[in-house]
Scaffold this active site. Structure first.
Site, mmCIF file in Angstrom:
data_model
loop_
_atom_site.group_PDB
_atom_site.id
_atom_site.type_symbol
_atom_site.label_atom_id
_atom_site.label_comp_id
_atom_site.label_asym_id
_atom_site.label_seq_id
_atom_site.Cartn_x
_atom_site.Cartn_y
_atom_site.Cartn_z
ATOM 1 N N HIS B 125 31.854 -26.251 23.409
ATOM 2 C CA HIS B 125 32.081 -25.902 22.008
ATOM 3 C C HIS B 125 30.961 -26.544 21.196
ATOM 4 O O HIS B 125 30.422 -27.589 21.575
ATOM 5 C CB HIS B 125 33.449 -26.470 21.610
ATOM 6 N N ASP B 202 35.774 -33.813 26.017
ATOM 7 C CA ASP B 202 36.349 -33.045 24.921
ATOM 8 C C ASP B 202 37.680 -32.498 25.414
ATOM 9 O O ASP B 202 37.716 -31.542 26.175
ATOM 10 C CB ASP B 202 35.394 -31.911 24.528
ATOM 11 N N GLN B 205 41.327 -28.627 24.150
ATOM 12 C CA GLN B 205 42.155 -27.554 24.715
ATOM 13 C C GLN B 205 43.199 -28.090 25.698
ATOM 14 O O GLN B 205 44.260 -27.500 25.879
ATOM 15 C CB GLN B 205 41.275 -26.527 25.438
ATOM 16 N N LYS B 228 45.723 -28.695 17.415
ATOM 17 C CA LYS B 228 45.826 -27.802 18.566
ATOM 18 C C LYS B 228 47.034 -28.164 19.440
ATOM 19 O O LYS B 228 47.320 -27.466 20.421
ATOM 20 C CB LYS B 228 44.546 -27.858 19.401
ATOM 21 N N CYS B 372 32.592 -20.487 18.636
ATOM 22 C CA CYS B 372 31.805 -21.727 18.544
ATOM 23 C C CYS B 372 31.247 -22.117 19.907
ATOM 24 O O CYS B 372 31.204 -23.300 20.262
ATOM 25 C CB CYS B 372 32.634 -22.889 17.983
#
Lengths: 143, 416
Positions: B125, B202, B205, B228, B372
């Site tokens: 991303h 990261d 998700q 999220k 993104c």
């Protein structure tokens, strides 16, 4: 409603892809991206004095973007930068106020349903902005 | 507490799912990779906090300030448990994953020298791409980029080609927001350790899918966003190992992050305060705790099976539609393998925005565009894809509405 947005006239205009491609020896070229969605429009122009003589475009974009580019390619020949800017302003006004009365190119009305979808306004205007930038560069080059 | 998975009961927690859109259409929300919905309990907890305990944290001695501080620090403890952090002080509240990665790029970046190397992947991303490019441009760091495999995973087999003793950090996604592919972190960590490099993940998700054990993962930094994972926007977390965070200089300066300020010099607070300048997202942190607490009431194993079943239903449907058109390409690994229920697909001759616009008119919320992840899209020769991303509150109606709407959209756009 979205069904009005994707009406046959607009889809046909997009699929016509008038003057899609590249010119062999353009006087000016400009590529513009929409960073939010990734759409990309390239216009090639040649000029006779300060008026657009020939025009071609490449579009990687949605139906609205393709149709707008096609509309420009059909109508921009013989126009000046000022003329194109004037049409862009009419389209912008119509997108913001669909009740406004717009005169000019017949195809402009096909984009009226896009007024309800603010996130798509730039899809319609991106080809105008690419063409204007190409035309400004070309006219500046001519002097 | 016995964890349950009662879908009907879960959906009742989300009033927005039961409100019609466009006046009369049932909402089928399949844009969860962009942001999830928040259950009523999270909204209630935040409202309760603002109406009974709202005050600034840490500095005041009055009752409300103490209550607000308690609530804020309670959230920090909950997050520490969710990540299996060794110390509560290792939890830094940020504005989100992007804020966390930027914080890391600036703070950790300040300890690097020109020529030091950082490895990211082409799948990242922009939030895990751009901050490292900015560090490269201002500090002379060498940025190396791992390619993706054909099925949209970080290609860990290429690590050996990129690794050198100058590598200081490998920063990759835990799971791609485009392909849903889950990264082989074992290989990443092993490679990093071989050259004494650190690993930053990261987790935007992945974090919604259940507790993350940073100890067993063996990573050094982990970032995620509350919005999220059924929490509010405006707050996220950067976790880092205490001994590493202690060595890092601050990024933002201001209130809270100081020990002492004089006209000539300032000394900085210990972690985590050192990295939390200014008034933090207090109410949002309280909401994050409520979101995690809510997640912990769910039988997550059954939730994962449910989401996998919905994803398979969607993939079956896409295959059926494709029998007539042969125009759909689904990105990402094979079904039932290491992937999240994030389904991106391209359709030859149909732009994602047009598909999403038509699906919206049928009440289906999808996402279209580059997500993104422009470098990855460019590597595929695409400007964007259409993405349906599933959360535990989705049901078969959502999937069926998506498939029916897609079929109609492709008919409209074929212009025949």
């Amino acid at each position: 409603m979205t069904s009005e947005l994707y009406q046959k006239n607009l889809l046909k205009l997009a699929s016509m892809a008038t003057n899609a491609g590249r010119l062999p020896s353009p006087d000016a070229t400009f590529t513009l991206d929409n960073p939010l969605c990734g759409d990309r429009v390239t216009f090639d122009l040649t000029f006779l004095e300060t008026k657009i003589l020939d025009i071609a475009h490449e579009v990687k974009g949605c139906v609205l973007c393709q149709a707008s580019a096609s509309m420009l390619a059909s109508n921009a020949t013989g126009e000046s930068v000022k003329d194109i800017k004037s049409v862009r302003e009419k389209v912008r006004k119509m997108l913001e106020d669909p009740d406004s009365v717009i005169e000019g190119w017949e195809e402009i009305q096909f984009f009226k349903p896009a007024s309800e979808h603010k996130s798509r306004h730039n899809c319609v205007l991106l080809p105008f902005d690419a063409l204007i930038r190409a035309a400004e560069d070309g006219v500046a080059e001519i002097g | 507490m016995i964890q349950q998975f009662d879908l009907s009961s879960i959906r009742k927690n989300f009033p927005i799912l039961n409100k019609p859109i466009h006046n009369s259409l049932e909402l089928h929300y399949l844009d969860n990779a962009a942001t999830s919905q928040t259950p009523e309990i999270v909204q209630n907890v935040m409202r309760e906090h603002d109406s009974t305990h709202r005050a600034n944290v840490k500095r005041g001695v009055h009752h409300l300030a103490e209550k607000a501080t308690d609530a804020y620090e309670s959230s920090r403890r909950r997050v520490a448990t969710y990540l299996n952090a060794n110390k509560v002080e290792e939890i830094i509240f940020t504005s989100g994953t992007t804020g966390g990665i930027n914080l890391l790029a600036n703070c950790f970046g300040a300890t690097l020298s020109p020529g030091d190397e950082i490895i990211i992947s082409i799948l990242e991303h922009h939030s895990n791409f751009v901050p490292w490019q900015m560090l490269r441009d201002r500090a002379g760091i060498v940025l190396k980029i791992l390619p993706a495999t054909e099925d949209g995973k970080v290609d860990v087999s290429k690590l050996d080609k990129l690794l050198t003793p100058r590598c200081r950090l490998i920063s990759v996604t835990h799971a791609s927001n485009v392909t849903g592919a889950i990264t082989n972190l074992e290989k990443i960590v092993s490679a990093a350790k071989s050259v004494n490099a650190l690993v930053a993940i990261d987790g935007a998700q992945m974090a919604p899918h259940g507790p993350i054990d940073v100890q067993s993962l063996g990573v050094d930094f982990y970032m995620f966003s509350a919005h999220k994972m059924f929490g509010p926007s405006g707050v996220g977390v950067l976790w880092g190992r205490e001994e590493i965070l202690n060595r890092l200089p601050p990024f933002m300066g201001g209130g809270e992050m100081i020990k002492n300020v004089t006209p000539d010099k300032t000394t900085y607070a210990d972690i985590p305060a050192r990295f939390e300048a200014g008034t933090p997202p207090i109410t949002q942190a309280v909401g994050l705790e409520a979101a995690i607490a809510w997640i912990q009431t769910i039988n997550l194993q059954m939730a994962e099976l449910h989401m996998e079943s919905l994803a398979n239903r969607a993939l079956d449907g896409l295959q059926d539609i494709n029998k007539n058109t042969s125009s759909i390409q689904v990105l990402g690994p094979e079904r039932n393998s290491n992937r999240l229920p994030v389904l991106s697909f391209s359709v030859r001759g149909a732009h994602p925005h047009d598909i999403c616009q038509i699906l919206d008119s049928r009440g289906v919320a999808l996402r279209g565009g580059h997500h993104c992840a422009q470098p990855y899209m460019d590597s595929l020769g695409l400007t964007g894809t259409t993405r349906a991303s599933i959360a535990l509150y989705n049901n078969t109606n959502d999937i069926d509405a998506f498939l029916t709407g897609l079929d109609e959209a492709l008919n409209i756009l074929s212009n025949d």
